[in-house]
Design an enzyme around this catalytic site. Structure first.
Site, PDB file in Angstrom:
ATOM      1  N   HIS A   1       5.854  10.571   0.586  1.00  0.00           N
ATOM      2  CA  HIS A   1       5.260  11.385   1.650  1.00  0.00           C
ATOM      3  C   HIS A   1       6.370  12.179   2.341  1.00  0.00           C
ATOM      4  CE1 HIS A   1       1.734   8.237   1.852  1.00  0.00           C
ATOM      5  NE2 HIS A   1       1.774   8.894   0.703  1.00  0.00           N
TER       6      HIS A   1
ATOM      7  N   GLU B   1      20.626  26.095  -4.563  1.00  0.00           N
ATOM      8  CA  GLU B   1      20.545  25.185  -5.718  1.00  0.00           C
ATOM      9  C   GLU B   1      19.126  25.019  -6.281  1.00  0.00           C
ATOM     10  OE1 GLU B   1      20.447  21.215  -2.883  1.00  0.00           O
ATOM     11  OE2 GLU B   1      21.282  21.043  -4.879  1.00  0.00           O
TER      12      GLU B   1
ATOM     13  N   HIS C   1       6.183   9.042  -6.297  1.00  0.00           N
ATOM     14  CA  HIS C   1       5.309   9.675  -5.303  1.00  0.00           C
ATOM     15  C   HIS C   1       5.836   9.282  -3.930  1.00  0.00           C
ATOM     16  CE1 HIS C   1       1.982  10.730  -2.785  1.00  0.00           C
ATOM     17  NE2 HIS C   1       1.635   9.480  -2.565  1.00  0.00           N
TER      18      HIS C   1
ATOM     19  N   HIS D   1      -0.633  15.416   2.065  1.00  0.00           N
ATOM     20  CA  HIS D   1      -0.432  14.025   1.618  1.00  0.00           C
ATOM     21  C   HIS D   1       1.014  13.774   1.159  1.00  0.00           C
ATOM     22  CE1 HIS D   1      -2.034  10.364  -0.815  1.00  0.00           C
ATOM     23  NE2 HIS D   1      -0.717  10.285  -0.658  1.00  0.00           N
TER      24      HIS D   1
ATOM     25  N   GLU E   1      -2.136   4.292  -7.047  1.00  0.00           N
ATOM     26  CA  GLU E   1      -1.955   5.588  -7.725  1.00  0.00           C
ATOM     27  C   GLU E   1      -1.578   5.402  -9.199  1.00  0.00           C
ATOM     28  OE1 GLU E   1      -3.093   7.940  -6.186  1.00  0.00           O
ATOM     29  OE2 GLU E   1      -2.650   7.795  -4.051  1.00  0.00           O
TER      30      GLU E   1
HETATM   31  P1  13P Z   1      -0.150   2.208  -2.716  1.00  0.00           P
HETATM   32  O1  13P Z   1       0.293   1.295  -1.597  1.00  0.00           O
HETATM   33  O2  13P Z   1      -1.386   1.694  -3.412  1.00  0.00           O
HETATM   34  O3  13P Z   1       0.987   2.477  -3.683  1.00  0.00           O
HETATM   35  O4  13P Z   1      -0.582   3.599  -2.067  1.00  0.00           O
HETATM   36  C1  13P Z   1       0.308   4.316  -1.267  1.00  0.00           C
HETATM   37  C2  13P Z   1       0.094   5.783  -1.333  1.00  0.00           C
HETATM   38  O5  13P Z   1       1.010   6.540  -1.045  1.00  0.00           O
HETATM   39  C3  13P Z   1      -1.218   6.310  -1.762  1.00  0.00           C
HETATM   40  O6  13P Z   1      -1.131   7.661  -2.054  1.00  0.00           O
HETATM   41 ZN    ZN Z   2       0.526   8.681  -0.977  1.00  0.00          ZN
END
Ligand code: 13P
Ligand code: ZN
Length: 273
Positions: A142, A170, A140, A211, A117
């Protein structure tokens, strides 16, 4: 004599944050990635910045970041393993002068490369630095309940912002700029990077439906806290829905009072007059 880089504050912060994200269940397997803008002055006590280990080409032009240094998580690396093996799972990179490659100065010891990413991370850094010179971190992850919400809630930035603000008092204080959302797209591409960065002009949180989420901030704590707060609101939303839905909530007038009390300006168009 250089100091041990594993003691550097920025390495320690990466180790602790990846461990926390894993502990919270937001980065299963290799899920998630972090990039952290650091200065040459921060690195010099630990590394000779003239010593380039490898040069890795990039598919897009990152020239606005030429000469800048980042510590980043590796592609395919598991957050659960970072603190046991920082040098295998993290890398310190410098963006080359022409913006078309990065130079690896430390880390990725088994031949690894920066997160897939990286286009989104670097495009987001470029965008956020234009609006905030204190900007440093992109995370980033999940985040479970935020992902779940993208199946049940309308995928509209204003509607999502309003729902999250209502879920915990908050929220409007922590993200008065709200959240944005892009359509579902293939991850790891320059296209999703461009779409995300476009949204990052005005907000520090961008949802990727089904995602995860991207957050931007001035410090690791600031960025982690931002995602943590939005995720908590999404968790409360999940529980509220499971309990049969809202019977009462924080009213728009009260959200305005809250914003006034904390001196923040809510994103226009969310609260009714
Ligand atoms: P990477 O392992 O390349 O960082 O990818 C993980 C991910 O969350 C892709 O969206
Ligand atoms: Zn991801």
């Amino acid at each position: 004599m250089k100091q041990d880089i594993l003691q550097a504050k920025f390495v320690q912060e990466m180790m602790k944050t990846t461990a926390n994200l894993y502990r919270l269940g937001w980065d299963e397997r290799n899920g998630g990635n972090i990039s952290y803008l650091i200065t040459e002055e921060q690195i010099e006590p630990f590394l000779n910045v003239q010593e380039v280990k490898r040069i890795v080409p990039m598919s897009f032009d990152a020239s606005p970041l030429a000469g800048k240094y980042f510590i980043v998580t590796g592609s395919g690396k598991y957050f659960k393993n970072v603190s046991d093996d920082p040098a295998g799972n993290l890398g310190i990179i410098r963006i080359a002068e022409d913006g078309k490659s990065y130079e690896l100065l430390w880390g990725f010891e088994d031949g690894g490369v920066a997160t897939s990413e990286l286009p989104t991370h670097l495009m987001n850094h470029i965008q956020r630095l234009q609006v905030d010179d204190q900007h440093r971190v992109i995370i980033h992850c999940h985040a479970t309940h935020l992902i779940a919400m993208t199946f049940t809630h309308r995928l509209d930035a204003v509607a999502l912002t309003k729902t999250l603000w209502e879920m915990c008092t908050e929220c409007i204080v922590v993200f008065p700029d709200g959240v944005e959302v892009i359509p579902w797209m293939v991850p790891g591409t320059d296209d999703i990077g461009r779409a995300t960065a476009e949204k990052m002009k005005n907000v520090r949180l961008v949802l990727w439906p089904h995602h995860g989420i991207f957050g931007a901030g001035t410090t690791m704590d600031d960025t982690f806290g931002l995602i943590e707060t939005a995720e908590k609101a999404a968790q409360v939303y999940t529980i509220v829905c499971a309990q049969g839905g809202k019977k009462q909530t924080i009213k728009d007038k009260e959200l305005k009072e809250l914003a006034d009390a904390f001196g923040v300006t809510p994103r226009p168009g969310v609260l009714k007059r």
